[in-house]
Scaffold this motif. Structure first.
Motif, PDB file in Angstrom:
ATOM      1  N   HIS A   1      12.873   2.432   7.378  1.00 15.33           N
ATOM      2  CA  HIS A   1      13.676   1.661   8.335  1.00 15.33           C
ATOM      3  C   HIS A   1      13.785   0.197   7.887  1.00 15.33           C
ATOM      4  O   HIS A   1      14.874  -0.392   7.900  1.00 15.33           O
ATOM      5  CB  HIS A   1      13.059   1.756   9.730  1.00 15.33           C
ATOM      6  N   HIS A   2      12.659  -0.373   7.458  1.00 16.90           N
ATOM      7  CA  HIS A   2      12.649  -1.762   6.982  1.00 16.90           C
ATOM      8  C   HIS A   2      13.543  -1.925   5.748  1.00 16.90           C
ATOM      9  O   HIS A   2      14.335  -2.859   5.662  1.00 16.90           O
ATOM     10  CB  HIS A   2      11.213  -2.190   6.665  1.00 16.90           C
ATOM     11  N   VAL A   3      13.438  -1.002   4.793  1.00 14.51           N
ATOM     12  CA  VAL A   3      14.215  -1.096   3.555  1.00 14.51           C
ATOM     13  C   VAL A   3      15.700  -0.885   3.832  1.00 14.51           C
ATOM     14  O   VAL A   3      16.545  -1.519   3.196  1.00 14.51           O
ATOM     15  CB  VAL A   3      13.677  -0.106   2.490  1.00 14.51           C
TER      16      VAL A   3
ATOM     17  N   GLY B   1       7.916   5.462 -13.333  1.00 11.71           N
ATOM     18  CA  GLY B   1       8.716   4.272 -13.624  1.00 11.71           C
ATOM     19  C   GLY B   1      10.101   4.337 -13.018  1.00 11.71           C
ATOM     20  O   GLY B   1      11.041   3.740 -13.530  1.00 11.71           O
ATOM     21  N   ILE B   2      10.224   5.051 -11.897  1.00 13.59           N
ATOM     22  CA  ILE B   2      11.514   5.208 -11.225  1.00 13.59           C
ATOM     23  C   ILE B   2      11.615   4.174 -10.108  1.00 13.59           C
ATOM     24  O   ILE B   2      10.730   4.076  -9.260  1.00 13.59           O
ATOM     25  CB  ILE B   2      11.674   6.632 -10.653  1.00 13.59           C
TER      26      ILE B   2
ATOM     27  N   GLY C   1      12.589  -1.995  -3.879  1.00 15.78           N
ATOM     28  CA  GLY C   1      11.326  -1.923  -4.609  1.00 15.78           C
ATOM     29  C   GLY C   1      10.138  -1.635  -3.714  1.00 15.78           C
ATOM     30  O   GLY C   1       9.167  -1.008  -4.141  1.00 15.78           O
ATOM     31  N   GLN C   2      10.189  -2.063  -2.463  1.00 14.21           N
ATOM     32  CA  GLN C   2       9.099  -1.786  -1.532  1.00 14.21           C
ATOM     33  C   GLN C   2       8.923  -0.288  -1.315  1.00 14.21           C
ATOM     34  O   GLN C   2       7.805   0.195  -1.195  1.00 14.21           O
ATOM     35  CB  GLN C   2       9.342  -2.477  -0.195  1.00 14.21           C
ATOM     36  N   LEU C   3      10.039   0.439  -1.283  1.00 15.16           N
ATOM     37  CA  LEU C   3       9.973   1.887  -1.064  1.00 15.16           C
ATOM     38  C   LEU C   3       9.442   2.597  -2.303  1.00 15.16           C
ATOM     39  O   LEU C   3       8.523   3.406  -2.217  1.00 15.16           O
ATOM     40  CB  LEU C   3      11.353   2.427  -0.681  1.00 15.16           C
ATOM     41  N   THR C   4      10.002   2.297  -3.459  1.00 15.05           N
ATOM     42  CA  THR C   4       9.570   3.001  -4.666  1.00 15.05           C
ATOM     43  C   THR C   4       8.142   2.625  -5.052  1.00 15.05           C
ATOM     44  O   THR C   4       7.412   3.458  -5.589  1.00 15.05           O
ATOM     45  CB  THR C   4      10.540   2.743  -5.838  1.00 15.05           C
ATOM     46  N   ASP C   5       7.728   1.395  -4.762  1.00  8.74           N
ATOM     47  CA  ASP C   5       6.351   0.985  -5.048  1.00  8.74           C
ATOM     48  C   ASP C   5       5.345   1.693  -4.138  1.00  8.74           C
ATOM     49  O   ASP C   5       4.181   1.839  -4.502  1.00  8.74           O
ATOM     50  CB  ASP C   5       6.184  -0.526  -4.892  1.00  8.74           C
ATOM     51  N   ALA C   6       5.766   2.129  -2.976  1.00  9.54           N
ATOM     52  CA  ALA C   6       4.869   2.771  -2.023  1.00  9.54           C
ATOM     53  C   ALA C   6       4.638   4.250  -2.333  1.00  9.54           C
ATOM     54  O   ALA C   6       3.773   4.878  -1.728  1.00  9.54           O
ATOM     55  CB  ALA C   6       5.427   2.631  -0.604  1.00  9.54           C
ATOM     56  N   ILE C   7       5.395   4.793  -3.272  1.00 11.35           N
ATOM     57  CA  ILE C   7       5.284   6.219  -3.602  1.00 11.35           C
ATOM     58  C   ILE C   7       4.621   6.336  -4.972  1.00 11.35           C
ATOM     59  O   ILE C   7       5.218   5.962  -5.986  1.00 11.35           O
ATOM     60  CB  ILE C   7       6.670   6.896  -3.583  1.00 11.35           C
ATOM     61  N   PRO C   8       3.399   6.855  -5.033  1.00  9.22           N
ATOM     62  CA  PRO C   8       2.674   6.904  -6.303  1.00  9.22           C
ATOM     63  C   PRO C   8       3.435   7.630  -7.419  1.00  9.22           C
ATOM     64  O   PRO C   8       3.399   7.192  -8.569  1.00  9.22           O
ATOM     65  CB  PRO C   8       1.373   7.634  -5.955  1.00  9.22           C
TER      66      PRO C   8
ATOM     67  N   SER D   1       0.834  -1.197   0.000  1.00  8.62           N
ATOM     68  CA  SER D   1       0.000   0.000   0.000  1.00  8.62           C
ATOM     69  C   SER D   1       0.870   1.249   0.000  1.00  8.62           C
ATOM     70  O   SER D   1       2.057   1.206   0.283  1.00  8.62           O
ATOM     71  CB  SER D   1      -0.905  -0.012   1.238  1.00  8.62           C
ATOM     72  N   ASP D   2       0.237   2.364  -0.342  1.00 15.47           N
ATOM     73  CA  ASP D   2       0.960   3.635  -0.356  1.00 15.47           C
ATOM     74  C   ASP D   2       1.360   4.027   1.061  1.00 15.47           C
ATOM     75  O   ASP D   2       0.643   3.775   2.020  1.00 15.47           O
ATOM     76  CB  ASP D   2       0.082   4.744  -0.942  1.00 15.47           C
TER      77      ASP D   2
END
Length: 152
Positions: free
Chosen positions: A15-17, A37-38, A24-31, A2-3
């Motif tokens: 902190h987790h990343v 596509g960054i 990818g978890q961080l960049t996927d969480a930012i719309p 989720s965002d």
């Protein structure tokens, strides 16, 4: 994933990343980074940002060349991710100033960027970023940015 809507949710995710290096978890969480596509990738032991090519990134369809704003977004995002992942700042750093130098046209292909923290104080950090496509020694754009960091 989720965002990251709240500052505390983003801080927990960062902190987790930092611990897992699952960028990818961080960049996927930012719309915004998803839309552009960054992403952040570990390539050959080095943290790089990649902006995956899509036709919506083209600014000049006659050449075709990437839009300068998309390159600026890649450079700024790369600097922010570098600060989030390499420092202890609990919130997203705020841009004080950024200067982008466009060095040559970006082709219709993936673009990479690498950020370097050149100076970090308690409240402010300077970051230099370079973006390239085929040849890292021939950057297509570079930036120097000054960021306000959150107090730890």
């Amino acid at each position: 994933m989720s965002d990251a809507k709240s500052p505390s949710a983003l801080a927990e995710l960062v902190h987790h990343v930092r611990k897992t290096r699952e960028y990818g978890q961080l960049t996927d969480a930012i719309p915004y980074t998803r839309f552009m596509g960054i992403g952040v990738e570990n390539l050959a032991g080095e943290m790089l940002c990649r902006m995956r090519y899509t036709p919506k990134l083209i600014g000049n369809s006659f050449i075709p060349a990437l839009h300068g704003g998309t390159l600026g977004a890649l450079l700024e995002s790369s600097a922010i991710f570098e600060l989030l992942l390499q420092t202890e700042t609990p919130r997203v750093p705020k841009v004080i100033s950024i200067t982008v130098d466009f060095l040559r046209s970006g082709k219709a292909q993936d673009t990479f960027a690498r950020a370097f923290i050149t100076r970090q104080g308690r409240r402010v950090a300077n970051v230099r970023v370079e973006a390239w496509q085929d040849d890292r020694t021939r950057p297509i754009a570079s930036a120097h940015a000054l960021f306000l960091l959150a107090e730890p």
